[in-house]
Design a protein around this motif. Structure first.
Motif, PDB file in Angstrom:
ATOM      1  N   LEU A  82      47.812  41.613  37.903  1.00  0.00           N
ATOM      2  CA  LEU A  82      47.145  42.350  38.965  1.00  0.00           C
ATOM      3  C   LEU A  82      47.896  43.629  39.285  1.00  0.00           C
ATOM      4  O   LEU A  82      49.107  43.735  39.035  1.00  0.00           O
ATOM      5  N   THR A  95      42.477  43.891  37.982  1.00  0.00           N
ATOM      6  CA  THR A  95      43.115  42.915  37.098  1.00  0.00           C
ATOM      7  C   THR A  95      43.600  43.640  35.842  1.00  0.00           C
ATOM      8  O   THR A  95      42.935  44.557  35.337  1.00  0.00           O
ATOM      9  N   VAL A 117      43.678  34.445  37.555  1.00  0.00           N
ATOM     10  CA  VAL A 117      44.550  34.417  38.728  1.00  0.00           C
ATOM     11  C   VAL A 117      44.079  33.276  39.625  1.00  0.00           C
ATOM     12  O   VAL A 117      42.861  33.056  39.746  1.00  0.00           O
ATOM     13  N   THR A 144      42.421  31.200  42.302  1.00  0.00           N
ATOM     14  CA  THR A 144      41.291  31.669  43.100  1.00  0.00           C
ATOM     15  C   THR A 144      41.694  31.998  44.529  1.00  0.00           C
ATOM     16  O   THR A 144      41.265  33.024  45.085  1.00  0.00           O
ATOM     17  N   GLU A 179      44.572  32.979  45.764  1.00  0.00           N
ATOM     18  CA  GLU A 179      45.317  34.230  45.844  1.00  0.00           C
ATOM     19  C   GLU A 179      44.403  35.438  45.592  1.00  0.00           C
ATOM     20  O   GLU A 179      44.522  36.470  46.264  1.00  0.00           O
ATOM     21  N   LEU A 180      43.479  35.313  44.629  1.00  0.00           N
ATOM     22  CA  LEU A 180      42.587  36.426  44.312  1.00  0.00           C
ATOM     23  C   LEU A 180      41.652  36.722  45.477  1.00  0.00           C
ATOM     24  O   LEU A 180      41.431  37.884  45.830  1.00  0.00           O
ATOM     25  N   CYS A 239      41.386  40.174  47.550  1.00  0.00           N
ATOM     26  CA  CYS A 239      40.119  40.906  47.642  1.00  0.00           C
ATOM     27  C   CYS A 239      39.818  41.294  49.086  1.00  0.00           C
ATOM     28  O   CYS A 239      39.311  42.411  49.340  1.00  0.00           O
ATOM     29  N   SER A 270      37.515  44.452  37.795  1.00  0.00           N
ATOM     30  CA  SER A 270      37.930  43.418  36.850  1.00  0.00           C
ATOM     31  C   SER A 270      37.000  43.434  35.654  1.00  0.00           C
ATOM     32  O   SER A 270      35.806  43.748  35.774  1.00  0.00           O
ATOM     33  N   LEU A 305      34.114  37.935  38.878  1.00  0.00           N
ATOM     34  CA  LEU A 305      34.951  37.514  39.992  1.00  0.00           C
ATOM     35  C   LEU A 305      34.246  36.461  40.837  1.00  0.00           C
ATOM     36  O   LEU A 305      33.008  36.396  40.852  1.00  0.00           O
ATOM     37  N   CYS A 349      35.150  36.494  46.540  1.00  0.00           N
ATOM     38  CA  CYS A 349      35.905  37.750  46.468  1.00  0.00           C
ATOM     39  C   CYS A 349      35.026  38.848  47.055  1.00  0.00           C
ATOM     40  O   CYS A 349      34.066  39.311  46.405  1.00  0.00           O
ATOM     41  N   ASP A 375      33.013  44.088  39.022  1.00  0.00           N
ATOM     42  CA  ASP A 375      33.398  43.087  38.030  1.00  0.00           C
ATOM     43  C   ASP A 375      32.428  43.157  36.860  1.00  0.00           C
ATOM     44  O   ASP A 375      31.625  44.090  36.740  1.00  0.00           O
TER      45      ASP A 375
END
Length: 758
Positions: free
Chosen positions: A650, A667, A673, A675, A677-678, A682, A690, A694, A698, A706
């Protein structure tokens, strides 16, 4: 009684009732006087009107608009004939409208006629194909093949799940050895495949049948707004897929003897006679084959404004025709019997015409060469008839012929650059003051040389100004010192290099061409020295990001208006020209560029440069992002910027713009990553980018770019200062080489593909 009634106030026409008609009458009369004064210039607008219809088809989005434009043009033509059929203005407007309608119909028919199957999806395929063209590209270590597939031998397996395997309708697709089902792939009629030199089998030639494997994909659309649209070019060329081949490559059936035509053999012979970049340029001058020119030399020629010398066009055709005519005329004049009984200049002109046609076919019959060949033939016809040869009507006739044969060429830079250069030169020297300044007169040699050099410099400056908008629109950069470099480069190429090369080829027939090849190489070394020195000078290149199409169109209209009219009304062309130039200069540069696959991102730094998301980027992608971002310097790495925090997967960067600080999250790898944390990241970002889909959770504050979104919008350019977003794909676009896409619900689409959050 009748006279008394006619004089009654109730029956008398009032001034207000006829004032409008008087204005229309005066306007019509003024228009008639103007067209009468410009009657000699009106034929010059025939290819412009035809090209206007072609341009409308490219600009308008779908068949509804195309039909409306076609019917509207026809309606305007009938109206003009009904209202002003007895005047020149009415007939001129009617003819122009008919030509616009013809242009729309012509390019529409051409696009439908060029229709061919396009590869449905990327695939890895082993297949047999017939080789239609072989183009060596030594500087890149590649050979480019144009192939006509015959049959598919194997496709990559995919897992076969459940009871589908071996069931009815799937027989013959199950591979017991791998427990998988073969994926059916239907190949288009023509492919373009790049093959590494190491995988090139010896003796491969045009007409051969080969077996090879390749990673294929549909012809790519522009990676970002303003980039090169190969998908459009491939459609009209009949190519339905491109890719990279890999060994082993097996020759199933051989091609033609030594498989190379005259062009390939001549190009190889020249490169063997003159080594290095000089030999590659010598081959380009003789055969039009530019594939062997080293990248450094090619880039120096572009940056110095000398790249036009590499494309066989008017300069080269003129030199060949003039040389052939001179030799034929002098040789025939040695015979008094021939000189007294035949018109030798007419015979020489015929020989020059044959040389022009042969040279055009030898060099591949590209658009600039065809235009130059047509122009040369018209010049020879004019000379034979005793008419003035070099006129704008000559250029207009050449443009009209090329547009009839290849209407799609109007959208390419080759057509625009070649015709703009020639038209600007002739328009300049047809101006009465310029013609008077540089007309022949009795004067000393030194003074004459000074006037000739001044004329050449002025011509170079005008040509550079004419080509500047075209170069900036298509290539996003243009050479600044090209007019000065061309003062030496054009005479050097025309009067030194090409004659020495012709003599070398002639004396090679008796084995005595070596001295002439040496002289050819030294002259081309001097040309390359000029190119490299000019390109390395500070400020030698003007860089500009993607220009709005409307701004470019206004500049083209203004330039044509100034060049083609002769009365004082021509000065009005400066208005759209200035508006277009100001519009282009005031268009904000994109702060963020995202390619259509989401893999590559370029962010503008505080110093004005561009920083790339990924540490490893191919040269083509890096150059493309730099050009469309208006950067003419080495690109930076986003991970090295002080306002960026990047890991292997990231990257989060903060970018001040428009009175606020933007947070961009992207990304950097294909690894997933976690989920939680992502999703948390976001929520704190304004834009998330990305290459993969996603999670729904997010939700950035502004844009979520994405795989799902980019599949519909294509590449994106974002100006953070005014929140302007421009996309490659436009909703409802029915041009055959594009896939229509509907923007996601979170985005609202404006004209020209601009999108903003709802």
């Amino acid at each position: 009684m009748a006279s008394i009634a006619a004089e009654a106030p109730s029956t008398r026409l009032q001034r207000l009732q006829i004032a409008g008609f008087d204005g229309l009458r005066r306007g019509k009369a003024a228009l008639e006087r103007w067209f009468e004064a410009e009657r000699d210039q009106l034929p010059l607008w025939i290819p412009v009107a035809l090209g206007g219809g072609i341009t409308m088809w490219f600009i308008l989005p779908d068949s509804t608009w195309w039909r409306a434009a076609l019917l509207g043009s026809l309606g305007l033509a009938f109206l003009a004939m009904a209202v002003g059929r007895h005047g020149r203005a009415g007939r001129t407007v009617a003819l122009a409208a008919l030509l616009v309608a013809a242009g729309i119909a012509l390019i529409w028919w051409r696009a439908e006629r060029a229709s061919a199957a396009i590869l449905a999806r990327p695939a890895i395929v082993t297949f047999e194909a017939r080789v239609e063209r072989v183009e060596p590209l030594p500087p890149r270590g590649l050979v480019r093949l144009r192939l006509a597939p015959i049959r598919v031998i194997a496709t990559p397996p995919r897992p076969c799940k459940g009871r589908r395997c071996g069931s009815r309708g799937h027989e013959g697709r199950y591979d017991p050895a791998q427990g998988s089902e073969l994926r059916p792939v239907e190949l288009p009629p023509h492919l373009r495949v790049n093959l590494a030199d190491a995988d090139m089998p010896p003796g491969l030639s045009r007409g051969a049948t080969i077996r090879l494997g390749a990673r294929l994909m549909p012809p790519p659309e522009p990676a970002v707004p303003g980039a090169y649209d190969y998908g459009r070019v491939a459609w009209f060329d009949g190519i339905g897929g491109t890719g990279r081949g890999f060994g082993p490559v097996t020759i199933v059936a051989p091609g033609v003897a030594n498989g190379n035509g005259l062009r390939e053999r001549l190009s190889r012979h020249i490169q063997e006679s003159v080594p290095g970049g000089a030999g590659a340029i010598a081959a380009a001058l003789a055969t039009g084959d530019q594939g062997a020119i080293p990248e450094a030399d090619n880039d120096a020629m572009r940056r110095s404004g000398l790249a036009h010398l590499l494309s066989v066009s008017g300069l080269h055709i003129t030199a060949v025709v003039a040389a052939v005519m001179f030799l034929v005329l002098r040789l025939l004049a040695l015979s008094p019997w021939l000189a007294l009984r035949f018109r030798l200049p007419l015979i020489a002109a015929g020989a020059g015409a044959l040389a022009a046609i042969g040279y055009t076919l030898l060099t591949g019959a590209e658009v600039p060469t065809i235009r130059s060949c047509v122009a040369a033939l018209l010049v020879l016809v004019a000379l034979a008839m005793g008419r003035e040869a070099l006129t704008l009507r000559l250029v207009a006739a050449g443009a009209f012929v090329v547009l009839l044969l290849y209407p799609e060429s109007l959208a390419g830079p080759s057509f625009q650059l070649s015709f703009a250069a020639v038209a600007s030169i002739i328009a300049l020297h047809e101006h009465p003051r310029i013609k008077a300044w540089f007309a022949p007169r009795e004067e000393g040699r030194l003074r004459k040389l000074g006037r000739d050099l001044t004329s050449l410099l002025l011509t170079g400056i005008v040509v550079e100004l004419a080509l500047l908008p075209i170069s900036l629109f298509h290539f996003h950069k243009a050479g600044i010192y090209g007019s000065v470099a061309n003062i030496v480069a054009i005479p050097l190429t025309t009067f030194v290099t090409m004659p020495f090369e012709a003599l070398a080829l002639l004396f090679d027939s008796v084995g005595l061409g070596t001295p002439f090849w040496w002289l050819t190489g030294r002259s081309l070394d001097l040309l390359l020295w000029i190119a490299h020195k000019t390109a390395s000078m500070p400020g030698s290149v003007a860089a500009l990001p993607a220009m709005p199409g409307g701004a470019y169109g206004l500049m083209v209209i203004g330039g044509l208006w100034i060049a083609l009219w002769r009365t004082r009304w021509r000065r009005l062309g400066a208005v759209p020209l200035a508006i277009g130039a100001i519009w282009a200069l005031l268009t904000p540069t994109p702060d963020l560029l995202v390619t259509g696959d989401g893999r590559h991102v370029a962010l503008r730094t505080a110093s004005g440069g561009l920083a790339l998301l990924r540490d490893r980027v191919g040269d083509y992608t890096a150059d493309m992002l730099a050009e469309n971002g208006g950067a003419d310097e080495n690109l930076l790495l986003l991970s090295d910027q002080p306002n960026a925090r990047c890991s292997r997967d990231l990257c989060l960067v903060e970018r001040p713009a428009g009175g606020r600080t933007w947070r961009v999250l992207a990304t950097r790898s294909a690894y997933l990553v976690p989920t939680a944390e992502l999703v948390a990241a976001c929520g704190g970002a304004d834009i998330v980018i990305s290459e993969r889909r996603l999670p729904v959770a997010c939700r950035p504050r502004w844009l979520k770019l994405d795989r799902a979104t980019l599949a519909q919008t294509g590449g994106i350019a974002i100006a953070l200062g005014n929140s302007r977003v421009v996309t490659v794909r436009h909703p409802g676009d029915e041009h055959p080489w594009l896939a229509s896409a509907v923007p996601p619900a979170s985005l609202r689409t404006h004209r020209h593909g601009a999108i903003s959050p709802q």
